[in-house]
Design an enzyme around this catalytic site. Structure first.
Site, PDB file in Angstrom:
ATOM      1  N   THR A 376     -70.495 -42.658  18.591  1.00 18.70           N
ATOM      2  CA  THR A 376     -70.107 -43.865  19.259  1.00 18.70           C
ATOM      3  C   THR A 376     -71.119 -44.159  20.340  1.00 18.70           C
ATOM      4  O   THR A 376     -71.856 -43.281  20.748  1.00 18.70           O
ATOM      5  CB  THR A 376     -68.714 -43.610  19.863  1.00 18.70           C
ATOM      6  OG1 THR A 376     -67.878 -43.192  18.809  1.00 18.70           O
ATOM      7  CG2 THR A 376     -68.149 -44.790  20.567  1.00 18.70           C
ATOM      8  N   THR A 394     -68.933 -48.001  17.385  1.00 22.78           N
ATOM      9  CA  THR A 394     -69.086 -46.696  16.715  1.00 22.78           C
ATOM     10  C   THR A 394     -69.235 -46.792  15.213  1.00 22.78           C
ATOM     11  O   THR A 394     -68.798 -47.760  14.585  1.00 22.78           O
ATOM     12  CB  THR A 394     -67.862 -45.806  17.035  1.00 22.78           C
ATOM     13  OG1 THR A 394     -68.138 -44.478  16.615  1.00 22.78           O
ATOM     14  CG2 THR A 394     -66.600 -46.280  16.358  1.00 22.78           C
ATOM     15  N   ASP A 418     -60.476 -41.302  11.260  1.00 15.91           N
ATOM     16  CA  ASP A 418     -59.650 -41.490  12.466  1.00 15.91           C
ATOM     17  C   ASP A 418     -58.166 -41.716  12.137  1.00 15.91           C
ATOM     18  O   ASP A 418     -57.327 -41.682  13.025  1.00 15.91           O
ATOM     19  CB  ASP A 418     -60.177 -42.657  13.309  1.00 15.91           C
ATOM     20  CG  ASP A 418     -61.245 -42.205  14.305  1.00 15.91           C
ATOM     21  OD1 ASP A 418     -61.404 -40.983  14.485  1.00 15.91           O
ATOM     22  OD2 ASP A 418     -61.917 -43.069  14.888  1.00 15.91           O
ATOM     23  N   GLY A 469     -65.570 -39.236  21.002  1.00 12.58           N
ATOM     24  CA  GLY A 469     -64.346 -38.958  20.240  1.00 12.58           C
ATOM     25  C   GLY A 469     -63.152 -38.798  21.163  1.00 12.58           C
ATOM     26  O   GLY A 469     -62.924 -39.619  22.065  1.00 12.58           O
TER      27      GLY A 469
END
Ligand code: DON
Length: 567
Positions: A376, A394, A418, A469
């Site tokens: 990201t 990201t 995710d 993250g």
């Protein structure tokens, strides 16, 4: 920086402190780039400079956003992207605020169990590498939506310096050459031996990406539709399907960025403006801040054992809620007001004691009654009118899914990781999710991205965010507290070592070699489980602080190649 009005203070200044008649040298705090009017801080100098050029040409923060984001896609393919997504929070000079969600979406052919084998076991390779790992990209929709609503210049004018950069090339940094080398075999494995990044690239080389220049030229000419319904869309869908992915032209054609109300809550005399779901950033950041609010953090002392305990315990409780309650608000009902209720958060901390660590196994999501119907990059911009944008974008992992579309010149994300592919099983950031974040067609996966703006006395004060993250939220938290509670300047606050806890695994991560062994032993004696072996670098924070005289101080994280540019 040669621009007038800019004072970049030498970092090596020292102050002399006299104690007990002994002369001791203590390094003075680092001060970042100071600018009179406007600033861009990003992961690459070229991107900050292009954003700045757009501001100097009369563009505003939203024009500079488009330029900076695309310049990062050229010079920082590790995270900068056309094949990913992100979130932007803004605050206009008149105090009005808002945010845009350009998060990726699961393709319509996605399904809840798509990453499970016949025994129901999670196949993490599939959600992290290769074409099935990609969600439908949102970046081009996001920057066009924001720029068309608030920007002043023409997209073609904004994109021209970026196209020139891709054509003429940029110089590869040492860290970048190292990352490309480490991933080279995977690029070849996923895309074949002739893929663009199969070549050997050394530090100091000038890297030109003509195919990306051509894609950007088409986007400059045809606008966002080029990406979602034009030639680019056709090539993208075809390549992804050839590689076993499920993104279709129809998925691209139906993608929309969404304007959302930001999370806005007071913390002491400050107003925190941050991203709402489908990012967990704003809710979790505010939950932690409100759990800390009853305590006198200054009296505890910066990085004292008690300060670290308090933050860790608040983080533990907030992440337990995050992982259970949060997901895409277009699919699940999220009890935002209940989660941010002062009495609720007080009750969450009622079993905390400075004597002894709480075990994560004793904590689960809080009881709320409501009707249920990793790479990201962040950049911060303030323009000369006083408008601010805070943007985190990201591909998820390093170079995303590693799928590189050679005909288009960019990597695709692996954002599908995710989602919570299987309740109770961790994703690549060790985050454990629940049904609220399960996969469904057209759904956005839960994020930790926390682009944030802080107001003080009704005025713009801090613009801040970071990659990292699951550590994003705690890095943004500590950076804000460093300034607000401990009086640090922006650069000093960004450089200060960081630590992290996320409920599960029940471990405190410390940045390596940054915290002393006595502190660690004190925490261990109080029952904290400490990850000393493998603590990753925690975040790369890029931030801007408005100084009392109205000038701006940049905080560019030395953990990366990050740079501020201003005038
Ligand atoms: O949206 C998220 O929370 C993750 N995809 C962010 C990934 C990330 O920050 C990786 N960078 N280090």
């Amino acid at each position: 920086m040669k621009s007038s009005g800019i004072v970049s203070l030498a970092l090596s200044l020292s102050v002399l402190i006299f104690s007990c008649g002994k002369k001791e040298e203590v390094p003075s705090p680092k001060i970042g780039l100071i600018a009179e009017k406007a600033m861009v801080v990003s992961a690459r100098e070229e991107a900050s400079q292009i954003g700045l050029k757009i501001l100097q040409k009369g563009g505003n923060a939203f024009d500079a956003m488009m330029a900076t984001e695309m310049a990062l896609a050229v010079t920082f393919p590790f995270a900068g992207n056309l094949g990913g997504g992100g979130f932007m929070v803004y605050r206009m000079a008149d105090g009005s605020t808002g945010s845009i969600d350009y998060r990726e979406k699961a393709p319509m052919a996605a399904s809840k169990d798509m990453f499970l084998d016949e025994n129901g076991d999670f196949l993490s390779q599939l959600s992290t590498k290769g074409a099935l790992a990609s969600g439908v990209p949102g970046t081009i929709a996001g920057i066009f939506e924001a720029q068309s609503k608030f920007g002043k210049l023409k997209p073609s004018e904004i994109l021209q310096p970026v196209i020139d950069l891709a054509k003429n090339g940029f110089v590869v940094t040492a860290a970048q050459a190292d990352r490309l080398k480490r991933n080279r075999e995977t690029f070849i494995d996923v895309n074949g031996p002739h893929t663009f990044f199969a070549r050997e690239i050394r530090a100091g080389d000038t890297l030109k990406i003509p195919v990306l220049a051509a894609t950007l030229e088409r986007i400059a000419k045809n606008g966002r539709d080029e990406f979602y319904t034009g030639e680019t869309a056709k090539i993208l869908a075809r390549y992804i399907q050839e590689k076993g992915g499920i993104i279709t032209e129809a998925d691209l054609a139906s993608y929309q960025a969404v304007w959302r109300d930001p999370i806005i809550y007071p913390y002491r005399d400050l107003k925190i403006i941050s991203m709402a779901p489908p990012s967990s950033g704003g809710v979790t950041l505010v939950q932690i801040l409100k759990m800390l609010e009853p305590y006198d953090l200054q009296a505890l002392g910066h990085h004292s054992p008690e300060y670290i305990q308090l933050l860790v315990e608040a983080e533990r409780r907030a992440y337990a809620d995050r992982n259970y309650y949060l997901g895409d608000p277009d699919f699940v009902k999220i009890p935002v007001n209940e989660l941010l209720d002062t009495e609720y958060l007080k009750s969450r901390m009622s079993n905390f004691s400075f004597e002894k660590a709480t075990r994560s196994s004793e904590i689960s999501q809080g009881n709320i009654s409501f009707a249920e119907s990793m790479e990201t990059t962040h950049y911060s911009i303030v323009d000369a009118e006083g408008n601010a944008v805070s943007v985190t974008t990201t591909l998820n992992g390093a170079y995303g899914s590693k799928v590189y579309i050679d005909e288009l010149g960019f990597f695709m994300n692996n954002e599908m990781d995710d989602f919570s592919a299987k309740p109770g099983v961790p994703n690549m950031f060790g985050l454990i999710g629940a049904a609220a974040n399960s996969i469904a067609p057209g759904k956005r996966m839960l994020s930790s991205m926390t682009p944030t703006i802080v107001e003080k006395d009704g005025k713009l004060w801090i613009v801040v965010g970071t990659p990292g993250g699951s550590t994003i939220i705690t890095s943004v938290l500590q950076t804000i507290l460093n300034v607000a509670e401990f009086g640090m300047g922006m650069q000093q606050a960004v450089e200060s070592p960081r630590f992290h806890h996320q409920w599960l695994p029940d471990l405190v991560n410390f940045e390596p070699n940054s915290f002393d062994s006595t502190l660690i032993s004190t925490l261990k004696a109080r029952g904290y489980l400490i990850n000393e072996a493998n603590s990753p670098i925690i975040g790369k924070v890029d931030a801007i602080l408005v100084l009392p005289d109205g000038r701006l101080e940049g905080g560019a994280d030395p953990r990366g190649d990050d740079k501020a540019a201003g005038f």
